[in-house]
Scaffold this motif. Structure first.
Motif, PDB file in Angstrom:
ATOM      1  N   UNK A   1      -2.794  13.138  -4.664  1.00 39.42           N
ATOM      2  CA  UNK A   1      -3.011  13.781  -3.365  1.00 39.42           C
ATOM      3  C   UNK A   1      -3.071  15.296  -3.560  1.00 39.42           C
ATOM      4  N   UNK A   2      -2.292  15.786  -4.513  1.00 40.53           N
ATOM      5  CA  UNK A   2      -2.269  17.209  -4.831  1.00 40.53           C
ATOM      6  C   UNK A   2      -3.677  17.631  -5.264  1.00 40.53           C
ATOM      7  N   UNK A   3      -4.264  16.853  -6.149  1.00 44.27           N
ATOM      8  CA  UNK A   3      -5.618  17.149  -6.629  1.00 44.27           C
ATOM      9  C   UNK A   3      -6.626  17.089  -5.484  1.00 44.27           C
ATOM     10  N   UNK A   4      -6.510  16.039  -4.678  1.00 42.68           N
ATOM     11  CA  UNK A   4      -7.447  15.848  -3.569  1.00 42.68           C
ATOM     12  C   UNK A   4      -7.374  16.988  -2.561  1.00 42.68           C
TER      13      UNK A   4
ATOM     14  N   UNK B   1       0.873  -1.168   0.000  1.00 46.74           N
ATOM     15  CA  UNK B   1       0.000   0.000   0.000  1.00 46.74           C
ATOM     16  C   UNK B   1       0.914   1.223   0.000  1.00 46.74           C
ATOM     17  N   UNK B   2       0.869   1.991  -1.081  1.00 44.64           N
ATOM     18  CA  UNK B   2       1.713   3.176  -1.203  1.00 44.64           C
ATOM     19  C   UNK B   2       0.828   4.415  -1.085  1.00 44.64           C
ATOM     20  N   UNK B   3       1.147   5.260  -0.137  1.00 44.63           N
ATOM     21  CA  UNK B   3       0.333   6.451   0.121  1.00 44.63           C
ATOM     22  C   UNK B   3       1.053   7.756  -0.240  1.00 44.63           C
ATOM     23  N   UNK B   4       0.394   8.554  -1.062  1.00 43.50           N
ATOM     24  CA  UNK B   4       0.953   9.843  -1.463  1.00 43.50           C
ATOM     25  C   UNK B   4       0.314  10.918  -0.596  1.00 43.50           C
ATOM     26  N   UNK B   5       1.096  11.932  -0.204  1.00 44.91           N
ATOM     27  CA  UNK B   5       0.570  12.994   0.650  1.00 44.91           C
ATOM     28  C   UNK B   5       0.964  14.369   0.109  1.00 44.91           C
TER      29      UNK B   5
END
Length: 247
Positions: free
Chosen positions: A238-241, A52-56
């Motif tokens: 994540x940037x978009x979110x 599971x790779x999470x971008x922030x």
DNA sequence: GCGACAG
DNA sequence: ATCTTGTCGC
């Protein structure tokens, strides 16, 4: 608990520096738990049983910091979470984690899935005290982390960054007298994740170990997580979110 | 004093 | 980070 709680708004500058020294002491800048670049490639581009790779990434809404965490696995987005926190400390180069850290940690903890790797926008070991946002967060949540910054905070590129380089090229960033590491220590890489044929050259991103990963694997992970854009896909999403959470 | 400076 | 339209090019 991997790191001290976030300091109060009235903390002394020296207290902040002391916290960063502690974070750096607890950080592990070698491969120790971080997924391999191949595994990260499966998480972003598709494959079975990927990590599971999470971008922030962060955005701002007035005086509040809004952080978004996007989790990817087997080539798909499996979860998104956002968190908003009031900012107390102003932006000061080298002290970014104290301004955005609380929101970032909250967004990551709002996820129901357990991250195997965090890809955080900002520096990790490429930092005056080797305790950039990616390192601070990685240590705080005890999770492997890689920092991806769009600009170089400190350190000295082994080669000039002027001119154009083809995608895939990695140039070591060495510690200079501003960094609390032996002169010449490789603290990260300038990674050319994207390049065009057009007259307009694309700048590299600066990838550095956050926690439980060495500089070499961190750079390869940065490349493996990209999907046609300059920024790693989880961070881009994540940037978009984060931006959407502001509207 | 001068230059550098993640987001 | 953020203030902000159109425009050039693949």
């Amino acid at each position: 608990m991997g790191a001290p709680a976030w300091p109060d708004a009235d903390a002394d500058h020296e207290d902040l520096l002391a916290i960063q020294h502690r974070v750096a002491e607890r950080a592990v800048f070698e491969d120790a738990g971080a997924p391999t670049p191949t595994a990260v490639e499966r998480a972003v581009h598709g494959g079975r049983n990927s990590p599971v790779v999470v971008g922030v990434d962060q955005a701002f809404d007035g005086d509040d910091a809004v952080s978004a965490a996007v989790a990817m696995a087997d080539g798909r987005v499996i979860e998104r979470a956002t968190a908003e926190r009031e900012t107390t400390i102003p932006y000061i180069p080298g002290l970014l984690s104290f301004r955005e850290g609380p929101a970032v940690e909250a967004a990551i903890e709002a996820l129901t899935v357990e991250p195997d790797l965090l890809l955080i926008d900002g520096s990790g070991r490429i930092h005056y005290r080797q305790a950039g946002l990616a390192t601070h967060i990685g240590v705080a949540v005890e999770t492997p982390a890689v920092g991806v910054a769009k600009a170089l905070l400190c350190g000295r590129p082994r080669e000039s960054l002027a001119g154009r380089r083809p995608a895939g090229v990695q140039i070591p960033i060495e510690a200079d007298d501003e960094v609390t590491a032996p002169e010449g220590t490789i603290v990260g890489h300038a990674v050319q994740t994207r390049q065009f044929d057009s007259p307009r050259a694309i700048n590299p991103v600066f990838v550095s170990p956050g926690h439980r990963v060495g500089h070499r694997r961190a750079a390869r992970i940065g490349l493996a997580a990209c999907d046609g854009y300059k920024l790693p896909e989880p961070i881009r999403l994540a940037d978009h979110a984060a931006g959407r959470a502001t509207e």
